[in-house]
Scaffold this motif. Structure first.
Motif, mmCIF file in Angstrom:
data_model
loop_
_atom_site.group_PDB
_atom_site.id
_atom_site.type_symbol
_atom_site.label_atom_id
_atom_site.label_comp_id
_atom_site.label_asym_id
_atom_site.label_seq_id
_atom_site.Cartn_x
_atom_site.Cartn_y
_atom_site.Cartn_z
ATOM 1 N N THR A 62 0.847 -1.181 0.000
ATOM 2 C CA THR A 62 0.000 0.000 0.000
ATOM 3 C C THR A 62 0.889 1.239 0.000
ATOM 4 O O THR A 62 2.037 1.201 0.481
ATOM 5 N N VAL A 63 0.371 2.329 -0.538
ATOM 6 C CA VAL A 63 1.126 3.590 -0.642
ATOM 7 C C VAL A 63 0.401 4.652 0.159
ATOM 8 O O VAL A 63 -0.822 4.812 0.035
ATOM 9 N N ASP A 64 1.144 5.379 0.980
ATOM 10 C CA ASP A 64 0.594 6.485 1.770
ATOM 11 C C ASP A 64 1.587 7.654 1.714
ATOM 12 O O ASP A 64 2.693 7.570 2.269
ATOM 13 N N LYS A 65 1.158 8.733 1.016
ATOM 14 C CA LYS A 65 2.012 9.914 0.838
ATOM 15 C C LYS A 65 3.311 9.516 0.148
ATOM 16 O O LYS A 65 3.282 8.972 -0.938
ATOM 17 N N ASN A 66 4.448 9.769 0.788
ATOM 18 C CA ASN A 66 5.749 9.468 0.177
ATOM 19 C C ASN A 66 6.291 8.109 0.596
ATOM 20 O O ASN A 66 7.465 7.805 0.346
ATOM 21 N N TYR A 67 5.456 7.290 1.220
ATOM 22 C CA TYR A 67 5.927 6.019 1.754
ATOM 23 C C TYR A 67 5.174 4.860 1.109
ATOM 24 O O TYR A 67 3.972 4.949 0.825
ATOM 25 N N THR A 68 5.896 3.782 0.903
ATOM 26 C CA THR A 68 5.311 2.522 0.435
ATOM 27 C C THR A 68 5.535 1.473 1.515
ATOM 28 O O THR A 68 6.674 1.291 1.987
ATOM 29 N N TYR A 69 4.458 0.809 1.903
ATOM 30 C CA TYR A 69 4.528 -0.211 2.950
ATOM 31 C C TYR A 69 4.282 -1.580 2.324
ATOM 32 O O TYR A 69 3.384 -1.751 1.487
ATOM 33 N N VAL A 70 5.089 -2.548 2.754
ATOM 34 C CA VAL A 70 4.957 -3.923 2.271
ATOM 35 C C VAL A 70 4.803 -4.828 3.485
ATOM 36 O O VAL A 70 5.589 -4.753 4.439
ATOM 37 N N PHE A 71 3.773 -5.683 3.438
ATOM 38 C CA PHE A 71 3.478 -6.610 4.534
ATOM 39 C C PHE A 71 3.479 -8.037 3.994
ATOM 40 O O PHE A 71 2.972 -8.306 2.908
ATOM 41 N N GLN A 72 4.067 -8.917 4.775
ATOM 42 C CA GLN A 72 3.995 -10.342 4.459
ATOM 43 C C GLN A 72 3.739 -11.128 5.740
ATOM 44 O O GLN A 72 4.310 -10.833 6.797
ATOM 45 N N LEU A 73 2.861 -12.105 5.625
ATOM 46 C CA LEU A 73 2.502 -12.917 6.781
ATOM 47 C C LEU A 73 3.519 -14.025 6.969
ATOM 48 O O LEU A 73 3.698 -14.882 6.104
ATOM 49 N N CYS A 74 4.214 -13.971 8.092
ATOM 50 C CA CYS A 74 5.196 -15.004 8.458
ATOM 51 C C CYS A 74 6.240 -15.210 7.354
ATOM 52 O O CYS A 74 6.594 -16.348 7.009
ATOM 53 N N GLY A 75 6.709 -14.112 6.792
ATOM 54 C CA GLY A 75 7.727 -14.199 5.747
ATOM 55 C C GLY A 75 8.419 -12.878 5.566
ATOM 56 O O GLY A 75 8.040 -11.852 6.140
ATOM 57 N N ASP A 76 9.480 -12.890 4.755
ATOM 58 C CA ASP A 76 10.295 -11.698 4.526
ATOM 59 C C ASP A 76 9.574 -10.742 3.583
ATOM 60 O O ASP A 76 9.413 -11.036 2.391
ATOM 61 N N ALA A 77 9.145 -9.604 4.104
ATOM 62 C CA ALA A 77 8.430 -8.616 3.292
ATOM 63 C C ALA A 77 9.375 -8.005 2.269
ATOM 64 O O ALA A 77 10.420 -7.439 2.632
ATOM 65 N N ASP A 78 9.006 -8.150 0.989
ATOM 66 C CA ASP A 78 9.798 -7.621 -0.122
ATOM 67 C C ASP A 78 11.237 -8.138 -0.079
ATOM 68 O O ASP A 78 12.169 -7.464 -0.520
ATOM 69 N N GLY A 79 11.439 -9.328 0.479
ATOM 70 C CA GLY A 79 12.756 -9.948 0.523
ATOM 71 C C GLY A 79 13.662 -9.465 1.635
ATOM 72 O O GLY A 79 14.818 -9.917 1.723
ATOM 73 N N VAL A 80 13.195 -8.576 2.512
ATOM 74 C CA VAL A 80 14.026 -8.073 3.612
ATOM 75 C C VAL A 80 14.038 -9.119 4.719
ATOM 76 O O VAL A 80 12.990 -9.490 5.258
ATOM 77 N N LYS A 81 15.183 -9.591 5.075
ATOM 78 C CA LYS A 81 15.337 -10.698 6.014
ATOM 79 C C LYS A 81 14.733 -10.364 7.379
ATOM 80 O O LYS A 81 15.070 -9.357 7.996
ATOM 81 N N GLY A 82 13.829 -11.203 7.831
ATOM 82 C CA GLY A 82 13.249 -11.075 9.166
ATOM 83 C C GLY A 82 12.163 -10.028 9.293
ATOM 84 O O GLY A 82 11.580 -9.892 10.370
ATOM 85 N N ALA A 83 11.872 -9.278 8.232
ATOM 86 C CA ALA A 83 10.906 -8.182 8.316
ATOM 87 C C ALA A 83 9.511 -8.669 7.940
ATOM 88 O O ALA A 83 9.321 -9.269 6.882
ATOM 89 N N GLY A 84 8.542 -8.392 8.815
ATOM 90 C CA GLY A 84 7.154 -8.681 8.496
ATOM 91 C C GLY A 84 6.487 -7.516 7.802
ATOM 92 O O GLY A 84 5.654 -7.703 6.917
ATOM 93 N N VAL A 85 6.874 -6.281 8.200
ATOM 94 C CA VAL A 85 6.371 -5.060 7.564
ATOM 95 C C VAL A 85 7.555 -4.115 7.386
ATOM 96 O O VAL A 85 8.331 -3.901 8.325
ATOM 97 N N ILE A 86 7.670 -3.533 6.174
ATOM 98 C CA ILE A 86 8.735 -2.562 5.921
ATOM 99 C C ILE A 86 8.126 -1.261 5.401
ATOM 100 O O ILE A 86 6.999 -1.246 4.894
ATOM 101 N N GLN A 87 8.898 -0.194 5.562
ATOM 102 C CA GLN A 87 8.515 1.126 5.063
ATOM 103 C C GLN A 87 9.594 1.615 4.101
ATOM 104 O O GLN A 87 10.771 1.707 4.469
ATOM 105 N N LYS A 88 9.181 1.909 2.858
ATOM 106 C CA LYS A 88 10.126 2.409 1.863
ATOM 107 C C LYS A 88 9.779 3.858 1.551
ATOM 108 O O LYS A 88 8.653 4.161 1.161
ATOM 109 N N GLU A 89 10.765 4.726 1.726
ATOM 110 C CA GLU A 89 10.572 6.149 1.466
ATOM 111 C C GLU A 89 11.070 6.496 0.077
ATOM 112 O O GLU A 89 12.103 5.980 -0.375
ATOM 113 N N THR A 90 10.331 7.376 -0.590
ATOM 114 C CA THR A 90 10.721 7.787 -1.928
ATOM 115 C C THR A 90 12.089 8.470 -1.908
ATOM 116 O O THR A 90 12.317 9.405 -1.139
ATOM 117 N N GLY A 91 13.016 8.003 -2.732
ATOM 118 C CA GLY A 91 14.350 8.575 -2.806
ATOM 119 C C GLY A 91 15.338 7.969 -1.828
ATOM 120 O O GLY A 91 16.521 8.325 -1.858
#
Length: 272
Positions: A62-91
């Protein structure tokens, strides 16, 4: 030992491979579920996680303002090791971990589950608790073909700061058991009996009796009489005024009158 592969062994081999695939997929699903480590292991929370099994291994974005959030259930969100939810900022190349699935809490009701990922990356001195935390409310939505993730809010004012997300999915909806009422059952039975009567009677009249045309209808004399009586009763009950009898025509006498009778009839015309 010699192993033969005849024609009869091919179906057995296919069923064996299918059963193996089903067992392997079931084991894989269980392993996906167990990747979520509960902060306090309990049977009830593990049961709640098992309800979310169809959602494992998928990234929800999902996208909110300048941030993109990725959620995965019991897995690596967007391939980030150990992360269930990550926040990606534009730039910004490096994403921030909002919550980890090795620090999980799970609570649930009949058609909802609240999933909490603790021990995310730390704040920049603007929240009393040190680490970020993600709360994902997963709710039943029968109209949702695909699960949709929505960012609700980021709370950095309260003592317990958090990121709140909402995920609507039809996978979480309980199975609805259809109940047929007694009246519906009676109607279905009546229709079946009527169909059996008509079809059986038609075949008997045609094949056994040898009837043709309308005579093939079972008990046609009875139903005709019943229809006549019904029509008479309806006409008697439903008509709004009595029938007016049609006046009958009475023709004049064809024989000529006698002269005496003619004179008697003309006497009243004479002046007194």
């Amino acid at each position: 030992m010699k192993v033969s592969c005849g024609p009869n062994s091919v179906p057995v081999l296919i069923w064996t491979l299918a059963a193996s695939l089903v067992l392997c997929s079931g084991l894989a699903a269980t392993e996906n579920n167990k990747k979520c480590l509960l902060l306090s292991e309990s049977l009830s929370e593990r049961k709640v996680l098992s309800r979310l099994e169809p959602l494992t291994g998928k990234n929800f974005t999902t996208v909110d303002k300048n941030y993109t959030y990725v959620f995965q259930l019991c897995g690596d969100a967007d391939g980030v090791k150990g992360a269930g939810v990550i926040q990606k900022e534009t730039g910004v190349k490096k994403p921030k971990i909002v919550g980890r699935y090795n620090s999980t809490k799970a609570y649930g009701g009949r058609d909802w589950v609240m999933l909490i990922y603790e021990n995310g990356e730390g704040y920049d001195n603007h929240c009393s608790n040190d680490n970020r935390r993600a709360i994902v409310m997963i709710s039943c939505d029968r109209k949702a073909d695909k699960a949709q993730l929505t960012m609700i809010e980021e709370d950095v004012v309260r003592k317990e700061c958090y990121y709140l997300f909402e995920l609507d999915s039809s996978q979480l909806c309980p199975v609805v058991l259809s109940h047929i009422s007694t009246g519906t059952i009676i109607i279905i039975i009546g229709i079946c009996l009527l169909a059996a009567y008509l079809i059986g009677g038609f075949l008997y009249q045609r094949l056994v009796v040898g009837a043709k045309g309308m005579e093939q209808f079972p008990n046609i004399a009875f139903w005709q009489e019943f229809g006549n009586l019904t029509a008479d009763g309806c006409d008697f009950v439903c008509r709004s005024r009595p029938r007016e009898e049609v006046p009958t025509y009475r023709g004049g006498a064809t024989e000529p009158l006698d002269e005496e009778e003619q004179e008697e009839r003309d006497d009243h015309l004479l002046p007194m």
